[in-house]
Design an enzyme around this catalytic site. Structure first.
Site, short mmCIF file in Angstrom:
data_model
loop_
_atom_site.label_atom_id
_atom_site.label_comp_id
_atom_site.label_asym_id
_atom_site.label_seq_id
_atom_site.Cartn_x
_atom_site.Cartn_y
_atom_site.Cartn_z
N GLU A 68 0.92 -1.14 0.06
CA GLU A 68 -0.02 -0.18 -0.13
C GLU A 68 0.96 1.25 0.07
OE1 GLU A 68 -3.06 0.17 3.19
OE2 GLU A 68 -2.90 2.25 3.21
N GLU A 77 -2.20 11.65 3.65
CA GLU A 77 -3.32 11.45 4.55
C GLU A 77 -3.34 12.60 5.61
OE1 GLU A 77 -4.44 7.11 5.51
OE2 GLU A 77 -2.20 7.17 5.54
#
Length: 447
Positions: free
Chosen positions: A325, A330
């Site tokens: 990933e 974020e």
């Protein structure tokens, strides 16, 4: 002189020598043949790269024969194998590799005939796709062919010319429209043809900052209104689907709205008391393997928000985290304006606090636009915020445990609400509705 029985036998052997054993009909070695016992016509085949079917006539004096080949790309069908005259139908498959040769063996008793099969290499070009910026230009492709070839274009904005026996030049004029364009040029011989796709960007690329050594591969400027275009896939999942998040992902413009030059991902509380939001994927079935990925994003405010710009593998062969990933950006509203990047793999992930991560507070991530980017090569992952390095990680050469980043990944944009991180200190529903604004998403590939 007395002649014993033993001496008599020796004398007879000298006068009448024993005949040698005859040859075995099952011997696979070739026997001399004048052509009268077994003949084939033709004795050689020259097949085009596209493949073809040939008929071979067999004449066998014995009236019994068979034919076989060890080549997997040749299929034989034998007819009238118990008669003096029969045929072989040889189906030659299309050639996708280089020039090749094989034999067809015909046998009648101890007699053999061999047919030599040669097949030409296929027509090939060095580039399946040629890309141009909006200003146009020239590019040269290499052509490999076993016969004379030519090149043609069916559109006015592309000109083509044969440079020499192995090269052609493709020229694109300037594109002043706000839409990219695509057309094919065709390289062909008398029996084969090969299409080369020519892709040219819209005039918008003249205002882009294109990283050195890269060319624009795909982008969405969101310069239309309404629903996302067909490059995107919208997610639909209930609350609690991942990370204990509270939102329900749904499709449609109520959550994924293209308007005023932005993709606006809305998160709101419905009349039914449920939280709704959007999560979208770019090129989910294709993705990209390596490149420079960039998005300009304005983040929302509010305790409970969890916006992200990240990537997952197109066809994972392993479960998470072994599949890998890549989190480019974020942020959680409970820690406002602190944007982070993380890379997850079996050898480094957040479930045991071994993830490779870095965070920085940029003061105004919530409420102002910033450019978040990833440069991904076979040897390195580096993320950026407004051109400044956020996180970098080199391939340690230890395989999939620490480097599952060697396969196509697709781009994800989403706005979560609550969950294991976004809701670590609770949520404040009075902040709703909120919106994550995405000005553009761009993907660049190495030249």
């Amino acid at each position: 002189m007395r002649i014993t029985k033993k001496i008599l036998i020796g004398l007879l052997a000298l006068v009448f020598p024993f005949a040698s054993c005859s040859s075995n009909d099952d011997n696979d070695g070739p026997a001399p043949d004048s052509g009268s016992e077994l003949s084939v016509d033709p004795t050689s085949i020259n097949a085009p790269a596209t493949g073809s079917t040939f008929t071979i006539t067999v004449k066998a004096q014995r009236g019994e024969w068979t034919a076989y080949t060890d080549a997997g790309w040749i299929t034989l069908s034998n007819q009238n194998t118990n008669q003096n005259t029969g045929t072989i139908t040889a189906n030659i498959a299309a050639n996708t590799t280089g020039a090749r040769q094989a034999t067809i063996n015909v046998r009648s008793g101890s007699t053999r005939q061999t047919i030599t099969v040669s097949q030409q290499a296929p027509l090939s070009v060095s580039n399946d796709v040629v890309r141009f910026s909006s200003i146009g230009g020239n590019d040269t492709i290499t052509v490999t062919a076993t016969a004379d070839w030519g090149i043609t274009s069916s559109v006015d904005w592309i000109k083509v010319s044969k440079l020499d026996a192995t090269h052609a030049v493709i020229t694109a004029s300037a594109n002043d429209a706000h839409e990219s364009r695509t057309a094919d040029v065709t390289v062909k011989t008398a029996t084969e043809s090969k299409a080369v796709s020519v892709v040219q960007e819209s005039v918008d690329d003249r205002e882009m900052r294109i990283p050195d050594g890269y060319t624009l591969d795909w982008h969405d400027e969101f310069d239309y209104n309404g629903q996302l275009n067909s490059d995107w896939t919208e997610e639909s999942q209930p609350a609690g689907w991942v990370n204990n998040e509270l939102e329900n992902y749904i499709k449609g413009t109520s959550v994924n709205e293209v308007k005023d030059g932005n993709l606006n991902i809305h998160c709101f509380k419905g009349n039914d008391g449920k939280i709704y939001s959007g999560r979208v994927y770019a090129k989910v079935n294709q993705g990209w393997q390596y490149g420079y990925f960039e998005a300009r994003i304005k983040l929302p405010k509010g305790k409970g928000t969890w916006p992200a710009f990240w990537m997952m593998p197109v066809s994972p062969s392993d479960s998470w985290p072994r599949c890998g990933e890549i989190d480019i950006m974020e942020e959680v509203g409970v820690v406002p304006n602190e944007v982070s990047s993380s890379f997850h793999a079996q050898g480094h992930n957040h479930t045991n606090n071994t993830q490779i991560t870095h965070a920085m507070n940029i003061g105004n991530a919530e409420g102002e636009y910033h450019v978040y980017a990833l440069e991904w090569t076979p040897n390195n992952l580096t993320t950026y915020v407004d051109g400044k390095v956020q996180l970098t990680y080199n391939n340690p050469g230890t395989g999939v445990v620490d480097w599952p980043y060697d396969k196509p990944f697709y781009v994800i944009l989403n706005l979560a609400w609550g969950g294991s991180w976004g809701g670590m200190n609770g949520v404040d529903e009075s902040a709703l509705p909120v919106t994550m604004n995405v000005d553009y998403v761009r993907v660049f590939k190495k030249k």
